[in-house]
Design an enzyme around this catalytic site. Structure first.
Site, short mmCIF file in Angstrom:
data_model
loop_
_atom_site.label_atom_id
_atom_site.label_comp_id
_atom_site.label_asym_id
_atom_site.label_seq_id
_atom_site.Cartn_x
_atom_site.Cartn_y
_atom_site.Cartn_z
N ASP A 90 20.02 89.63 -51.92
CA ASP A 90 20.02 88.28 -52.46
C ASP A 90 19.64 87.36 -51.29
O ASP A 90 19.73 87.75 -50.13
CB ASP A 90 21.42 87.94 -52.98
CG ASP A 90 21.59 86.48 -53.28
OD1 ASP A 90 20.78 85.93 -54.05
OD2 ASP A 90 22.54 85.87 -52.73
N THR A 133 20.45 83.46 -50.94
CA THR A 133 21.42 82.45 -50.54
C THR A 133 22.76 83.08 -50.14
O THR A 133 23.37 83.79 -50.92
CB THR A 133 21.65 81.44 -51.67
OG1 THR A 133 20.40 80.89 -52.06
CG2 THR A 133 22.59 80.33 -51.23
N ASP A 145 26.22 87.98 -52.71
CA ASP A 145 27.46 87.25 -52.39
C ASP A 145 27.98 86.39 -53.53
O ASP A 145 29.08 85.86 -53.44
CB ASP A 145 27.24 86.35 -51.17
CG ASP A 145 26.46 85.08 -51.52
OD1 ASP A 145 25.48 85.18 -52.29
OD2 ASP A 145 26.85 84.01 -51.04
#
Length: 665
Positions: free
Chosen positions: A359, A361, A561
């Site tokens: 991912d 961000t 996250d």
């Protein structure tokens, strides 16, 4: 509890969920269910407490206890040998044999030829030879070896537990109408905490108000969230998927965390690696061959001494113990590095993986993004836009939400909540209402496309110019766009170097997935050294992408996250959650990194490879050493008691070697 229930011959498998107050029992045979229920109803507190006392899982250093146990064994053995008349000593030895005989009969009753049967047979040989003294020596050596092996295992488990206990957790304490982030360990019975979408429940408690869907997979294994509302119990180690609940703490948080960690260590048995499972299966399958070998020796030599030697050395204990200790050592070392691994199979998969998906961000970029610019539209000013955005975002743990709240605080913008309850829409944004008007904040896709908020060409051009290279966050009230926040999300230090190292360690495909626009994604991918990336991805898109990779035959590691990464994390062969991420991501993931650095991934890859190498080396060592001891015993070069002593000594030595720290290169 598991140990006591397994004594029921109808129980094939028992899994206890102590903090959820439930147990799952797989039974077999005609009338198996009735026998299991009867066994359950017959349990009392005294029996459970006795089983707990016998449990090898220790939470305090056991060195003193080990020395006392060894002293008691040695002292009682030599006291019987030196001071008791031979007839009485023989009777005492025969009486002590009952423990070994009972264990063997229990195994045979379950149609199992295992180590207890081997031990009982070897000791029985001495009685057949009318040599109770040798039988006593054999039992003494077996007891001594078991004590040392139990200590070695317990020490590894204790080290892992204490390492995990040092990992911090936080909670949102509600006091006097105000919220404050505090350490979970500081909470006391009676405190009130609030848990919202994406947050973890760090305590055992009772819901006082609100309603939420709670993911309890770590406790019960159930993948679907369950509804929890006023009066329902909730447990530490679970997480809120959707909703908001206020929970009254009802248990000491230190004990809660300890029980959670102990459960993790105990339940990791369900997540054994293929190599560990194969070693244990081999260990069980070798025992019948021990008996066959003993039979061949008896027929060929007519010697009870050599037959006994064939029974004194087994491969089973060493194979099981060395593999288990190697895994516990790897888990402990990873925990010290801030990596929590929920079972040895994830080390093995990490070592074998060829594809890693990130991912963007909070994973490749800093976990602390910041607001770089604020645009005000439709008659609003920038301070009002930032104040209102912070008022909405303060309820959620996403890194971007924290950046907005922090930017408002830096400008000393105080805000009073005038909006209604907020709703977090995964991977899109937040919706609420203000004085009867709908308020939304989130991505362009959510605000402009899903919510139908109009945006003129002039506004598009202005936004594109002002937020060049930034991630735009749109804010609209009652269908009118009132502002845009440009979020700067810089790349984490060392990301490019870590990705290069992961490629060197065997990841031949590295992919970045993000919900951001194409331009922002391209900039981050270039800086990170990632060639393949996909922008404008929704959670379903990320999940489908990972599933497609696996369908192609790739072994996939997914690193994320956020709540929106959870489906992809669960779909991957190994899901890895960053430490600053949401609780849902951490609960779904197989591995959690307490820090935000990708260097931990490099270390995890090396640990996985080192564990597999050590387990394979242990397998070879056990087979060679025990084969030599068997040959020496059968050839008459070693007495059965000497073989037993050397067998136990080498088992402990190999286990101690596997329990040492891994050298990573």
């Amino acid at each position: 509890m598991t140990r006591t229930l397994c004594r029921c011959d109808a129980a094939k498998k028992v899994v206890v969920y102590p903090r959820a107050g439930s147990v799952a029992i797989e039974y077999a045979g005609v009338g198996g269910r009735a026998r299991v229920l009867e066994r359950l109803s017959s349990l009392d507190a005294a029996e459970i407490e006795h089983a707990r006392d016998d449990c090898a899982l220790a939470l305090v250093p056991r060195t003193h206890s080990l020395l006392m146990d060894i002293a008691a064994l040695v002292g009682s053995y030599f006291a019987r040998r030196w001071f008791l008349p031979k007839p009485i000593a023989a009777v005492v030895t025969l009486w002590r044999y009952r423990t070994f005989l009972r264990a063997a009969i229990r195994s045979l009753g379950r149609s199992r030829l295992d180590v207890p049967v081997l031990d009982a047979a070897a000791i029985g040989m001495s009685f057949i030879k009318r040599d109770p003294r040798t039988a006593g020596q054999t039992m003494f050596l077996l007891d001594l070896g078991e004590t040392l092996e139990e200590y070695t295992r317990a020490r590894s488990e204790s080290e892992l537990i204490y390492t995990l206990l040092d990992m911090p957790e936080t909670a949102q304490l509600v006091k006097g109408g105000q919220e404050a982030a505090v350490s979970s360990s500081s909470l006391c019975e009676g405190d009130l905490v609030v848990v919202r979408t994406g947050m973890s429940i760090g305590i055992d408690g009772v819901v006082e108000r609100g309603v939420a869907m709670v993911n309890q997979a770590t406790l019960t294994g159930e993948p679907l969230a369950v509804e929890r509302t006023v009066g329902d119990d909730v447990f530490a180690g679970t997480a809120v998927e959707d909703g908001e609940i206020f929970v009254r703490v009802k248990a000491n948080t230190g004990d809660t965390k300890l029980r959670s960690i102990v459960s993790l260590v105990e339940q990791s048995e369900a997540c054994k690696s293929g190599s560990q499972s194969r070693m244990e299966a081999l260990a069980d399958s070798i025992v019948p061959w021990n008996f066959l070998l003993a039979g061949v020796v008896a027929l060929a030599t007519r010697s009870l001494l050599k037959t006994s030697a064939a029974l004194m050395v087994d491969y089973s204990c060493a194979l099981k113990l060395t593999g288990s200790i190697a895994v516990l050592s790897a888990m402990s070392q990873s925990a010290k590095a801030g990596i929590t691994v929920k079972g040895s199979k994830h080390f093995e998969t990490m070592a074998a993986a060829d594809t890693i998906v990130f991912d963007k961000t909070g994973t490749l970029t800093e976990a602390l993004p910041k607001v770089a610019c604020v645009l005000a539209l439709d008659g609003w000013n920038r301070r009002e836009v930032l104040r209102f955005a912070a008022c909405l975002e303060e309820h959620f743990p996403h890194p971007v939400a924290r950046a907005v709240v922090r930017a408002a605080a830096e400008k000393n913008l105080k805000h009073r909540e005038r909006h209604a309850a907020v709703e977090y829409i995964v991977a899109h944004g937040i919706a609420s209402s203000l004085e009867g008007k709908r308020v939304v904040i989130g991505s362009e896709h959510f605000v402009v496309e899903d919510e139908g908020v109009p945006i003129s060409d002039e506004q598009k051009q202005k936004i594109a110019c002002e937020t060049e290279g930034l991630s735009p966050l749109y804010l609209a009230v009652d269908g009118e766009l009132i502002g845009v926040l440009g979020i700067e999300d810089p790349l984490k230090a060392g990301v490019a170097e870590s990705i290069d190292e992961l490629r060197r360690l065997g990841f031949n495909r590295v992919v970045m997935l993000t919900g951001d626009n194409e331009r922002t994604a391209a900039r981050i991918a270039e800086d990170a050294g990632v060639v393949e990336f996909h922008a404008n991805m929704l959670p379903a898109d990320k999940h489908a992408f990972v599933e497609a990779l696996r369908a192609e035959g790739s072994c996939v590691v997914m690193v994320g996250d956020g709540v929106n990464d959870s489906p992809a994390l669960s779909a991957a062969d190994v899901g890895i959650a960053m430490g600053q991420g949401t609780a849902i991501a951490k609960e779904v993931a197989d591995v959690t990194l307490s820090g935000g650095s990708l260097e931990a991934l490099v270390e995890l890859r090396k640990l996985g490879s080192a564990l597999m190498s050590r387990m394979n080396g242990s397998y070879g060592g056990v087979m060679v050493v025990n084969s030599v001891l068997l040959a020496a015993g059968i050839g008459g070069l070693l007495q059965p008691q000497t073989s037993s002593l050397l067998h136990n000594a080498t088992t402990v030595a190999l286990s101690a070697r596997n329990g040492s720290a891994y050298r990573l290169r």
